[in-house]
Design an enzyme around this catalytic site. Structure first.
Site, PDB file in Angstrom:
ATOM      1  N   GLU A   1      29.598  65.088  -5.180  1.00  0.00           N
ATOM      2  CA  GLU A   1      29.685  66.543  -5.211  1.00  0.00           C
ATOM      3  C   GLU A   1      30.550  67.159  -4.120  1.00  0.00           C
ATOM      4  OE1 GLU A   1      25.823  68.349  -5.569  1.00  0.00           O
ATOM      5  OE2 GLU A   1      25.694  67.711  -7.656  1.00  0.00           O
TER       6      GLU A   1
ATOM      7  N   TYR B   1      22.580  70.845 -13.824  1.00  0.00           N
ATOM      8  CA  TYR B   1      21.225  71.395 -13.683  1.00  0.00           C
ATOM      9  C   TYR B   1      21.013  72.633 -14.550  1.00  0.00           C
ATOM     10  CZ  TYR B   1      20.434  67.964 -10.064  1.00  0.00           C
ATOM     11  OH  TYR B   1      20.256  66.764  -9.403  1.00  0.00           O
TER      12      TYR B   1
HETATM   13  C1  GCB Z   1      22.632  67.495  -6.323  1.00  0.00           C
HETATM   14  C2  GCB Z   1      22.844  66.488  -5.256  1.00  0.00           C
HETATM   15  C3  GCB Z   1      21.565  65.808  -4.820  1.00  0.00           C
HETATM   16  C4  GCB Z   1      20.448  66.845  -4.721  1.00  0.00           C
HETATM   17  C5  GCB Z   1      20.258  67.473  -6.078  1.00  0.00           C
HETATM   18  C6  GCB Z   1      19.168  68.547  -6.076  1.00  0.00           C
HETATM   19  O1  GCB Z   1      23.467  67.858  -7.058  1.00  0.00           O
HETATM   20  O2  GCB Z   1      23.796  65.527  -5.604  1.00  0.00           O
HETATM   21  O3  GCB Z   1      21.776  65.173  -3.596  1.00  0.00           O
HETATM   22  O4  GCB Z   1      19.275  66.283  -4.240  1.00  0.00           O
HETATM   23  O5  GCB Z   1      21.426  68.083  -6.485  1.00  0.00           O
HETATM   24  O6  GCB Z   1      18.020  68.209  -6.319  1.00  0.00           O
HETATM   25  O7  GCB Z   1      19.483  69.688  -5.816  1.00  0.00           O
END
Ligand code: GCB
Length: 592
Positions: free
Chosen positions: A407, A462
């Site tokens: 990321e 997400y």
């Molecule tokens: C992401 C990251 C990861 C986080 C995750 C989150 O995109 O790569 O390290 O823990 O989101 O849970 O927000």
């Protein structure tokens, strides 16, 4: 760097145990030459392990800066050989002394390093081993961070990755002997020709007059021999390494007096028409992003936990994982080889994105790439991490993709300038495996500027959580739109979802199946899976995360990140059963 292996010419001992430990409260130990004498006023500390959660003392847990470890050991008999001291990892920076004399320094918390201590010790005599460990992250470290002061004038560490900054001697410390003329590196590349395996090897053994190799099959039977530092060997009717089938051969190298056994698997990896092929067959990644994280031990390697985690992954019919967000212990890579797990191997380059913070949103108030922030020096450190990771892990058949960052910022011209040479460096270091990086949600297909430099598209998404929270209809639409966007631009690159999933508090039940509940985790994951099933270009699902894990405290985290399929003590959330059913079915249909 080669792993430590015993052979007729090499003997190792492990220096793990309970060491002396001392927090350098004012970070003044170097100035006061603490290494010159036995440390005073120490407390016990277990090695390997993160020191943070072992005591219940905030001065240990929260210390920013240097801590000191010390123990004594007896030097073994090593005759004409050399005696090497080797650390699996020390997070993040180490300075090592033998009887007060500095023998090694190493930056980077997740890769091994060693020192030749032959001249500083005498067989049968006790020596003092002192290790200063610095946990500070700065703009020129990977991962990056910065330090400022609070109102009380104390140092406060800031960083942008979403896992706790555990520190200490995280992996085993070993002493081993090897001949002065010795094997220092070997690269093995394999191919498949019908039922036969083709094994190309290249040995480095400076000063060796004679180099010979023999190949042992998985049962230990010799199946081929060759002479010379490089060569190509044909193994007829080979037992190919494959997902779920950890068939391992050994290339036993003899360089003058030294014998080094290097394990390898015969297999191929290739990307063709958006498919990910292992041994010529389409492979679908089922699994997770993981963390080296556990209660009390933090990031300390532990064989009990390793074997248990693999048992849990097998119970769920997973076939792969990503070493998010740093190289894992060598023991884990060996075990993945043996268990036939497929690994996306990642560097510690995480948190290189000032548009996001722990979690996902929030401008951090810096420009990511600039002379004052992530700059040329940072990139040089990052490049070294890529090269050293590949050097360590290149002979593991389990590794099928190098992930050079998680990321990072990739929507600016500066990011392209930063990443183009790094993609190139990875390819130079290993021309045989696909190279990728893991893309963040805000780097959408229209904005992102570096995917053309890589072989695969790896997406952390997400929808339903950080955006469209709880609104799975909208989330599904946006997810589909985005996949369509990528396919338009890169119709032939396979897509792997390397993260997706909501925070889920184990035991939180809800008739209305709302965010944070176990029901919502089931629904959101199911929505993603439904979408993946509609796209043949999606060749993998690695949900976030295998288990709940520790982070820095914050308004987005309740005792850590709760996106685990399993709790931090590895108990299944309701969703784990549902995913298990799906993965068992897929395994039965697709083979492993
Ligand atoms: C992401 C990251 C990861 C986080 C995750 C989150 O995109 O790569 O390290 O823990 O989101 O849970 O927000």
């Amino acid at each position: 760097m080669l792993s430590v292996r015993d052979s007729i010419s090499r003997h190792s001992t492990v220096l793990d145990g309970v060491w002396n430990f001392k927090v350098d409260s004012h970070n003044s130990g170097f100035a006061k030459n603490w290494e010159a004498q036995p440390l005073r006023d120490t407390r016990p500390m277990a090695v390997p392990g993160s020191y943070n959660d072992v005591t219940v003392d905030a001065d240990v847990h929260d210390h920013v800066g240097v801590v000191w470890y010390e123990r004594t050991a007896i030097a073994p008999k090593y005759g004409e050989d050399r005696l090497i001291l080797r650390f699996g990892s020390v997070t993040h920076e180490a300075v090592v002394f033998i009887n007060g004399t500095q023998v090694a320094t190493h930056k980077g918390g997740y890769l091994p390093f060693e020192a030749d201590i032959t001249e500083l010790v005498k067989p049968g005599e006790e020596f003092r081993l002192t290790v200063a460990v610095d946990n500070r992250l700065l703009w020129q470290s990977i991962p990056p961070g910065y330090i400022d002061q609070n109102e009380a004038g104390e140092d406060v560490q800031h960083y942008w990755h979403d896992f706790y900054n555990y520190a200490g001697i995280h992996r085993s410390v070993r002493l081993y002997t090897r001949p002065a003329v010795h094997v220092s590196d070997v690269t093995i590349v394999t191919d498949i020709a019908g039922a036969d395996g083709i094994v190309k090897y290249e040995v480095i053994a400076e000063g060796a007059r004679k180099i010979a190799v023999r190949v042992l099959d998985p049962k230990g039977t010799q199946v081929a021999t060759a002479d010379g530092a490089t060569g190509e060997i044909r193994v007829s009717n080979a037992d190919f390494w494959a997902p779920g089938h950890g068939a391992l051969y050994t290339l036993e190298i003899t360089a003058d007096e030294d014998v080094y056994p290097q394990r390898f698997g015969i297999r191929t990896v290739e990307i063709k028409d958006h498919q990910f092929l292992i041994n010529g067959k389409p492979f679908y990644f089922r699994g997770y992003g993981r963390h080296e994280d556990n209660i009390i031990r933090g990031k300390g390697h532990d064989n009990v936990m390793m074997v248990h985690d693999f048992e849990v992954m097998k119970w769920q019919a997973a076939n792969s994982f990503r070493t998010s967000h740093y190289p894992y212990a060598e023991e884990v890579m060996d075990y993945a080889d043996e268990q036939g797990f497929v690994v996306i191997d990642e560097t510690p380059a995480v948190g290189l994105n000032m548009s996001i913070g722990g979690g996902i949103f929030g401008n951090q108030g810096f420009t990511t790439f600039s002379p004052e922030t992530a700059n040329d020096a940072t990139r040089a450190v990052h490049e070294q991490e890529i090269r050293d990771l590949i050097k360590r892990d290149k002979n593991h058949p389990c590794v099928v993709i190098w992930s050079i960052a998680n990321e990072p910022e990739t929507h600016t011209d500066a990011s392209r300038e930063y990443f183009a040479p790094l993609a190139q460096a990875a390819r130079e270091a290993d021309p045989t495996r696909p190279v990728g990086y893991v893309n963040v949600m805000i780097s959408t297909p229209e904005k992102e500027k570096i995917t053309d430099l890589f072989d695969v598209i790896m997406l952390n998404r997400y929808y339903g959580w950080y955006v469209d929270t709880g609104a799975l209809g909208d989330a599904e639409k946006h997810l589909r739109d985005e996949i369509d966007g990528w396919l338009k631009l890169f119709p032939n690159k396979p897509i792997i979802f390397t993260e997706y999933g909501p925070d889920t508090l184990s035991g939180q039940k809800d008739y209305f199946r709302r965010p944070w509940s176990e029901e919502f985790q089931e629904d959101m994951i199911e929505m993603f899976h439904k979408v993946f099933d509609d796209y043949p270009e999606v060749v993998g699902e690695q949900m976030w995360n295998f288990a709940d894990f520790q982070t820095t405290p914050g308004i987005m985290r309740v005792g850590g990140n709760k996106k685990g399929m399993f709790t931090r003590d590895r108990l299944p959330k309701t969703n784990a059963y549902k995913v298990r059913q799906r993965w068992i079915q897929m395994r039965d249909q697709l083979g492993w």
